[in-house]
Design an enzyme around this catalytic site. Structure first.
Site, PDB file in Angstrom:
ATOM      1  N   LEU A 191       0.836  -1.221   0.000  1.00 19.06           N
ATOM      2  CA  LEU A 191       0.000   0.000   0.000  1.00 19.06           C
ATOM      3  C   LEU A 191       0.859   1.255   0.000  1.00 19.06           C
ATOM      4  O   LEU A 191       0.400   2.337  -0.349  1.00 19.06           O
ATOM      5  CB  LEU A 191      -0.759   0.070   1.333  1.00 19.06           C
ATOM      6  CG  LEU A 191      -2.116  -0.503   1.522  1.00 19.06           C
ATOM      7  CD1 LEU A 191      -2.669  -0.011   2.852  1.00 19.06           C
ATOM      8  CD2 LEU A 191      -3.025  -0.033   0.397  1.00 19.06           C
ATOM      9  N   LYS A 251      13.253  -6.609   7.867  1.00 19.28           N
ATOM     10  CA  LYS A 251      13.268  -5.702   9.023  1.00 19.28           C
ATOM     11  C   LYS A 251      14.416  -5.979  10.005  1.00 19.28           C
ATOM     12  O   LYS A 251      14.934  -5.057  10.619  1.00 19.28           O
ATOM     13  CB  LYS A 251      11.935  -5.791   9.770  1.00 19.28           C
ATOM     14  CG  LYS A 251      10.817  -5.012   9.100  1.00 19.28           C
ATOM     15  CD  LYS A 251       9.571  -4.997   9.962  1.00 19.28           C
ATOM     16  CE  LYS A 251       8.439  -4.319   9.246  1.00 19.28           C
ATOM     17  NZ  LYS A 251       7.193  -4.281   9.997  1.00 19.28           N
ATOM     18  N   ASP A 253       6.830   1.461  13.588  1.00 21.98           N
ATOM     19  CA  ASP A 253       5.726   0.557  13.937  1.00 21.98           C
ATOM     20  C   ASP A 253       5.429   0.645  15.436  1.00 21.98           C
ATOM     21  O   ASP A 253       4.276   0.554  15.865  1.00 21.98           O
ATOM     22  CB  ASP A 253       6.090  -0.905  13.639  1.00 21.98           C
ATOM     23  CG  ASP A 253       6.007  -1.236  12.151  1.00 21.98           C
ATOM     24  OD1 ASP A 253       5.311  -0.514  11.422  1.00 21.98           O
ATOM     25  OD2 ASP A 253       6.641  -2.223  11.732  1.00 21.98           O
TER      26      ASP A 253
HETATM   27  P1  NAP Z   1       5.754 -12.348  11.527  1.00 20.47           P
HETATM   28  O1  NAP Z   1       7.041 -11.795  12.022  1.00 20.47           O
HETATM   29  O2  NAP Z   1       5.758 -13.335  10.427  1.00 20.47           O
HETATM   30  O3  NAP Z   1       5.031 -12.998  12.801  1.00 20.47           O
HETATM   31  C1  NAP Z   1       3.804 -13.626  12.677  1.00 20.47           C
HETATM   32  C2  NAP Z   1       3.310 -14.054  14.056  1.00 20.47           C
HETATM   33  O4  NAP Z   1       2.015 -14.594  13.877  1.00 20.47           O
HETATM   34  C3  NAP Z   1       4.126 -15.142  14.716  1.00 20.47           C
HETATM   35  O5  NAP Z   1       4.056 -14.953  16.096  1.00 20.47           O
HETATM   36  C4  NAP Z   1       3.385 -16.412  14.323  1.00 20.47           C
HETATM   37  O6  NAP Z   1       3.515 -17.447  15.255  1.00 20.47           O
HETATM   38  C5  NAP Z   1       1.967 -15.934  14.357  1.00 20.47           C
HETATM   39  N1  NAP Z   1       1.090 -16.707  13.488  1.00 20.47           N
HETATM   40  C6  NAP Z   1       1.212 -16.859  12.156  1.00 20.47           C
HETATM   41  N2  NAP Z   1       0.183 -17.612  11.690  1.00 20.47           N
HETATM   42  C7  NAP Z   1      -0.571 -17.934  12.774  1.00 20.47           C
HETATM   43  C8  NAP Z   1      -1.743 -18.697  12.946  1.00 20.47           C
HETATM   44  N3  NAP Z   1      -2.355 -19.272  11.903  1.00 20.47           N
HETATM   45  N4  NAP Z   1      -2.258 -18.816  14.196  1.00 20.47           N
HETATM   46  C9  NAP Z   1      -1.641 -18.217  15.241  1.00 20.47           C
HETATM   47  N5  NAP Z   1      -0.519 -17.485  15.147  1.00 20.47           N
HETATM   48  C10 NAP Z   1       0.006 -17.331  13.923  1.00 20.47           C
HETATM   49  O7  NAP Z   1       4.776 -11.183  11.062  1.00 20.47           O
HETATM   50  P2  NAP Z   1       4.698  -9.706  11.660  1.00 20.47           P
HETATM   51  O8  NAP Z   1       5.601  -8.815  10.903  1.00 20.47           O
HETATM   52  O9  NAP Z   1       4.855  -9.800  13.141  1.00 20.47           O
HETATM   53  O10 NAP Z   1       3.215  -9.285  11.263  1.00 20.47           O
HETATM   54  C11 NAP Z   1       2.078  -9.834  11.910  1.00 20.47           C
HETATM   55  C12 NAP Z   1       0.818  -9.181  11.345  1.00 20.47           C
HETATM   56  O11 NAP Z   1       0.777  -7.804  11.658  1.00 20.47           O
HETATM   57  C13 NAP Z   1       0.725  -9.273   9.823  1.00 20.47           C
HETATM   58  O12 NAP Z   1      -0.598  -9.546   9.450  1.00 20.47           O
HETATM   59  C14 NAP Z   1       1.110  -7.884   9.358  1.00 20.47           C
HETATM   60  O13 NAP Z   1       0.510  -7.542   8.128  1.00 20.47           O
HETATM   61  C15 NAP Z   1       0.555  -7.032  10.492  1.00 20.47           C
HETATM   62  N6  NAP Z   1       1.277  -5.765  10.599  1.00 20.47           N
HETATM   63  C16 NAP Z   1       0.535  -4.635  10.460  1.00 20.47           C
HETATM   64  C17 NAP Z   1       1.147  -3.406  10.564  1.00 20.47           C
HETATM   65  C18 NAP Z   1       0.320  -2.165  10.411  1.00 20.47           C
HETATM   66  O14 NAP Z   1       0.882  -1.098  10.134  1.00 20.47           O
HETATM   67  N7  NAP Z   1      -0.990  -2.248  10.589  1.00 20.47           N
HETATM   68  C19 NAP Z   1       2.519  -3.317  10.817  1.00 20.47           C
HETATM   69  C20 NAP Z   1       3.254  -4.495  10.970  1.00 20.47           C
HETATM   70  C21 NAP Z   1       2.603  -5.718  10.875  1.00 20.47           C
HETATM   71  P3  NAP Z   1       4.692 -18.549  15.195  1.00 20.47           P
HETATM   72  O15 NAP Z   1       5.898 -17.897  15.796  1.00 20.47           O
HETATM   73  O16 NAP Z   1       4.159 -19.653  15.991  1.00 20.47           O
HETATM   74  O17 NAP Z   1       4.902 -18.880  13.746  1.00 20.47           O
END
Ligand code: NAP
Length: 500
Positions: free
Chosen positions: A250, A300, A336
């Site tokens: 985006l 990151k 963030d």
């Molecule tokens: P990440 O580093 O890949 O971490 C994902 C986390 O989600 C891990 O703790 C993982 O657990 C868990 N997870 C993944 N699939 C799961 C499932 N089916 N059930 C339960 N837990 C699950 O990703 P991230 O960067 O932290 O981002 C996480 C989310 O936040 C994403 O959707 C991203 O788009 C969103 N986000 C939004 C913003 C915003 O500006 N709004 C900013 C940053 C991130 P495990 O360790 O067990 O794999």
């Protein structure tokens, strides 16, 4: 008879199998406002029949510039005839009114004298293509310039970020030589946006109807309206987002609209950077030059080792999402983190609150450190108890297994996993009653996730992920430009892109 007026700045290449389809497509492009088309006669089943097509077309649209190409199959085209027949077709195209012809170097260097005559009546573009990668280009240009021409078109394939800067560097090294410079593919995308500002005679855009079908191709409308290629100067500041994949980000929508609103000579590009290409990308940043960039998955954490200065919170989090150049040094921070505490802090007193955080990934890390710094008590849960425990220990939080949440209540719940994100829109981490009256979902696509729907149904206040996305983007904008972010413009741009 053709005139030698300057060619427009954006050309739409049309390669279709029949005259009818070619004319139909050309009509659509003209109706969309395009004024410079390329007819690829070699794509026609019968290239000779293309002369009729361009006679009809130019009769109907005398003010549209037409470039004609009939590239031989030996040189990555589709024409199967001999050079003499290829030249007859191009000659006939000029007689029919074509404003320009594109002749590949392999043919051009065998027909120099003949081309010299043709040049009296139409622009001659001599072209060179490489579908494998981006080799050294100086020898290529030296070879091409042995053929007198109105412009030299150099098209490579972008395999890594620095291929884009390498291609654009050719124009910087030869500012007086008329060129058209492009690196194909997604890694080459910056060349499509920046080549005109760097002095290219024109750039290429995809036909409006095939927008988005090939990586690295965008329509003329997007090049003009989103990337503002007609407005950028040679000194335009370049920013972007580093990601893999990057196509659905985006951020280009949001930041380009913000630059436009503030009338800045700046552009924000999607940079496709594979996990092993960060060093190469930073080389490209020096060459273009790039002033700053957003960092997202999967870079990151990895980006930290390439930065000269990282602010203490980002270093503790171990992740940077914003980079900029100051006094010759690359600096990094994590916007963030503040984008979690800012929306929450507007609704609750963080230093007197207990916040349940779901997830143990990068975004959860940022949230946990920022919440703890703001004085909140943080409780972490997730699907993998071992990982949750290790993470909680690291940031001084309490770890709780999902099945031990029953009966507990928190001041706020922050969801930081991808559950519920498009296309898995029915997913939700929680099965029953949500354990807080304020629910913050980081997921922003869809705008209203399953978790937020349930929260609303339960009477909770909600913070949608878009609020976080916009807060981190606004802070990035302010770091890069020193100006106040145009928040409502950025929100409108994000909504437009998400609801498209
Ligand atoms: P990440 O580093 O890949 O971490 C994902 C986390 O989600 C891990 O703790 C993982 O657990 C868990 N997870 C993944 N699939 C799961 C499932 N089916 N059930 C339960 N837990 C699950 O990703 P991230 O960067 O932290 O981002 C996480 C989310 O936040 C994403 O959707 C991203 O788009 C969103 N986000 C939004 C913003 C915003 O500006 N709004 C900013 C940053 C991130 P495990 O360790 O067990 O794999």
């Amino acid at each position: 008879m053709s005139t030698r007026a300057a060619l427009p700045k954006v050309c739409i290449a049309l390669g279709l199998p029949t005259v009818e389809k070619l004319l139909e497509q050309a009509d659509k492009e003209v109706a969309a406002g395009e004024r410079f088309l390329e007819f690829r006669l070699d794509y026609l089943n019968r290239p000779e029949a293309g002369i009729k097509a361009l006679t009809v077309f130019l009769g109907k649209y005398p003010d549209v510039s037409l470039l004609v190409t009939c590239r031989r199959h030996q040189n990555h085209g589709k024409y199967n005839g001999v050079i003499d027949d290829q030249m007859k077709i191009l000659d006939a195209a000029i007689d029919a009114g074509a404003h320009a012809i594109d002749v590949e170097i392999e043919t051009a260097e065998k027909t120099i004298e003949r081309l010299e005559h043709m040049r009296a009546k139409a622009h001659l573009i001599v072209s060179w293509h490489n579908y494998e990668g981006t080799p050294p280009l100086e020898p290529v240009l030296r070879r091409m310039m042995k053929v007198p021409a109105d412009a030299y078109k150099v098209v490579t394939t972008g395999k890594k970020p620095s291929d884009a800067s390498k291609v654009l560097a050719l124009q910087k090294a030869h500012p007086k030589v008329p060129m058209i410079l492009l690196a194909m593919g997604e890694a080459g995308f910056p060349t499509r946006v920046l080549c005109n500002a760097q002095g290219s005679v024109y750039t290429y855009a995809a036909p409006n109807s095939v927008e988005g079908t090939a990586p690295g191709q965008v329509s003329a409308k997007v090049l003009r309206q989103l990337y503002r290629i007609d407005k950028l100067t040679k000194n335009a500041k370049v920013y972007g987002v580093v990601a893999d994949p990057v196509r659905h980000s985006l951020s280009p929508n949001v930041h380009n609209r913000a630059f436009q609103a503030k009338r800045l000579d700046a552009v924000y590009l999607p940079f496709l950077v594979q996990p092993t290409q960060l060093k190469d990308f930073l080389g490209m940043c020096e060459a273009l030059p790039v002033q700053g960039f957003s960092v997202t998955i999967p870079h990151k954490q990895r980006i930290l080792k390439y930065l000269d200065v990282v602010d203490p919170l980002a270093r503790r989090i171990g992740a940077v999402n914003t980079v900029w150049k100051k006094a010759g040094k690359w600096r990094g921070t994590n916007t963030d983190a503040g984008a979690v505490t800012k929306p929450l802090g507007k609704r609750i007193k963080l230093n007197r609150s207990t916040v349940l955080l779901v997830g143990n990934g990068g975004a959860a890390r940022g949230a946990a450190f920022a919440l703890a710094d703001a004085g909140a008590k943080v409780v972490i849960t997730g699907r993998n108890s071992d990982r949750v425990r290790a993470f909680a220990k690291l940031c001084g939080a309490e770890a709780v297994a999902k099945d031990q949440l029953n009966g507990r209540k928190f001041d706020a719940l922050v969801h930081a996993t991808p559950m519920g994100m498009w296309p898995h829109t029915k997913e939700c981490f929680f099965d029953g009653v949500l354990p807080a009256d304020l629910v913050f979902d980081m997921v922003y696509n869809p705008l209203e996730t399953e978790l937020l729907k349930r929260a609303k149904a339960q009477g909770c206040a909600v913070i949608p992920g878009l609020e976080m996305f916009l807060a981190q983007a606004a802070q990035q904008f302010e770091i890069w430009t020193g100006e106040t972010a145009p928040a409502s413009v950025m929100e409108k741009a994000a909504l437009e892109a998400l609801l498209k």
